[in-house]
Motif scaffolding. Structure first.
Motif, mmCIF file in Angstrom:
data_model
loop_
_atom_site.group_PDB
_atom_site.id
_atom_site.type_symbol
_atom_site.label_atom_id
_atom_site.label_comp_id
_atom_site.label_asym_id
_atom_site.label_seq_id
_atom_site.Cartn_x
_atom_site.Cartn_y
_atom_site.Cartn_z
ATOM 1 N N LEU A 17 0.824 -1.206 0.000
ATOM 2 C CA LEU A 17 0.000 0.000 0.000
ATOM 3 C C LEU A 17 0.857 1.255 0.000
ATOM 4 O O LEU A 17 0.503 2.267 -0.631
ATOM 5 C CB LEU A 17 -0.928 -0.007 1.212
ATOM 6 N N LEU A 75 -3.238 5.991 1.318
ATOM 7 C CA LEU A 75 -2.814 4.647 1.703
ATOM 8 C C LEU A 75 -1.433 4.649 2.346
ATOM 9 O O LEU A 75 -1.043 3.671 2.995
ATOM 10 C CB LEU A 75 -2.828 3.720 0.484
ATOM 11 N N ALA A 118 -1.673 4.075 6.057
ATOM 12 C CA ALA A 118 -2.424 2.882 6.451
ATOM 13 C C ALA A 118 -1.870 2.262 7.729
ATOM 14 O O ALA A 118 -0.670 2.282 8.002
ATOM 15 C CB ALA A 118 -2.401 1.855 5.324
ATOM 16 N N VAL A 131 -3.708 -3.080 8.802
ATOM 17 C CA VAL A 131 -4.121 -3.621 7.508
ATOM 18 C C VAL A 131 -4.193 -5.143 7.553
ATOM 19 O O VAL A 131 -3.314 -5.815 8.116
ATOM 20 C CB VAL A 131 -3.135 -3.186 6.402
ATOM 21 N N TYR A 171 -4.917 -8.591 4.929
ATOM 22 C CA TYR A 171 -5.022 -9.062 3.551
ATOM 23 C C TYR A 171 -6.232 -9.968 3.445
ATOM 24 O O TYR A 171 -6.323 -10.982 4.134
ATOM 25 C CB TYR A 171 -3.749 -9.808 3.160
ATOM 26 N N TYR A 230 -7.102 -5.442 0.266
ATOM 27 C CA TYR A 230 -6.547 -5.049 1.557
ATOM 28 C C TYR A 230 -7.558 -4.161 2.280
ATOM 29 O O TYR A 230 -8.211 -3.316 1.668
ATOM 30 C CB TYR A 230 -5.235 -4.276 1.382
ATOM 31 N N ARG A 231 -7.653 -4.372 3.577
ATOM 32 C CA ARG A 231 -8.585 -3.574 4.386
ATOM 33 C C ARG A 231 -7.824 -2.997 5.579
ATOM 34 O O ARG A 231 -6.995 -3.665 6.190
ATOM 35 C CB ARG A 231 -9.740 -4.447 4.870
ATOM 36 N N GLY A 232 -8.084 -1.731 5.881
ATOM 37 C CA GLY A 232 -7.403 -1.119 7.012
ATOM 38 C C GLY A 232 -7.966 0.250 7.310
ATOM 39 O O GLY A 232 -9.070 0.603 6.882
#
Length: 293
Positions: free
Chosen positions: A58, A171, A174, A177, A179, A193-195
């Motif tokens: 990211l 990002l 970030a 995070v 995956y 990806y989430r964060g």
């Protein structure tokens, strides 16, 4: 309706953000869907991206886009407050090397109050936003210029579109995070990806061209934490990102009211697309009074 500094609560801030783009009423809406094609790299690229630390992937996203140059973009910005929603959509091209782009922003028909309302043309440039067909008493042949470093949201929501490079630069801030694995987006394998992005951290790590606007947002937003979902292809190029900005609206008694959420979604495709942006001459920029309301 007028571009102005936001000195009141978050709900009014979000409402004025929509007013800048010309929305004068709230209607039901939804966030837009997918974007067009373009292929990825071979399987070795996929394994490399998936194996890397999410923060590294990211953190490089903005730089990878700059190397890619131009791209086609679709945007949507959905605001929800008090059980009502309104969505603004945009489409155009953006050059990540020069951080300049041209988008057509389409308002919801009901919110615009007329079926034949023309799209707003927006030119994005480092530190500036230019708008044509702005309405509110602005002549049809004139542009409105906004200094994005003077906006308390850094133009992350004001124009109804989050600047694509700013979306990628976020990002860099970030944290937390995870995956989420792979999926397919318009025929392209993407890594999800989430964060949560921290505005202050992103501003410090941003490129010089983006730093001013993100620094303004870090100071002006009521919350520094911005949850996101990012989808990158096998070459590390950002294909889709969704940010969720939240504001605490101000109640009539001056106390915090209901939360206002702005969900901004950016879709990128057609990498290598030519991008031509000619900024207006000074004579073409409107300097008169902009009608409110």
């Amino acid at each position: 309706m007028v571009v102005q500094q936001y000195r009141d609560g978050g709900g009014a801030r979000a409402a004025r953000a929509l007013a800048v783009a010309g929305v004068i009423a709230v209607t039901a809406g939804c966030v837009g869907g997918g974007g067009g094609g373009g292929g990825g790299s071979d399987g070795s690229g996929q394994r490399a991206v998936a194996a890397e630390r999410p923060l590294d992937v990211l953190g490089r996203a903005a730089g990878v886009l700059a190397e890619a140059g131009g791209a086609e973009a679709r945007t949507s910005m959905e605001t929800a407050a008090g059980g009502t929603r309104v969505t603004i959509r945009g489409e155009g091209t953006y050059d990540f090397r020069t951080q300049m782009g041209r988008l057509k922003v389409v308002l919801p028909t009901d919110a615009a109050g007329a079926d034949d309302r023309r799209p707003i043309t927006e030119l994005l440039a480092p530190g500036a936003l230019y708008m044509k067909n702005r309405g509110a008493g602005v002549p049809d042949d004139k542009w409105v210029r906004i200094d994005t470093t003077a906006l308390e949201d850094g133009n992350l929501v004001t124009g109804g579109v989050t600047d694509p490079m700013a979306a990628a630069e976020l990002l860099r801030g970030a944290a937390g995070v995870t995956y989420e694995g792979t999926s397919e987006l318009a025929g392209v394998t993407v890594h999800h990806y989430r964060g949560v992005a921290d505005l202050n951290r992103a501003a410090r790590a941003a490129s010089p061209q983006s730093r001013g606007a993100l620094s303004a947002a870090a100071k002006g937003f009521s919350k520094d934490a911005v949850p996101f979902d990012a989808y990158l292809d096998e070459e590390g190029r950002l294909r889709k990102v969704r940010h969720r900005f939240s504001f605490a609206s101000e109640g009539q008694d001056g106390r915090p009211g209901a939360e206002v959420t702005v969900v901004s979604t950016l879709l990128l495709y057609g990498f290598g697309a030519p991008v031509t942006v000619k900024l207006p001459d000074e004579d073409d920029i409107y300097t008169g009074e902009i009608r409110q309301g």
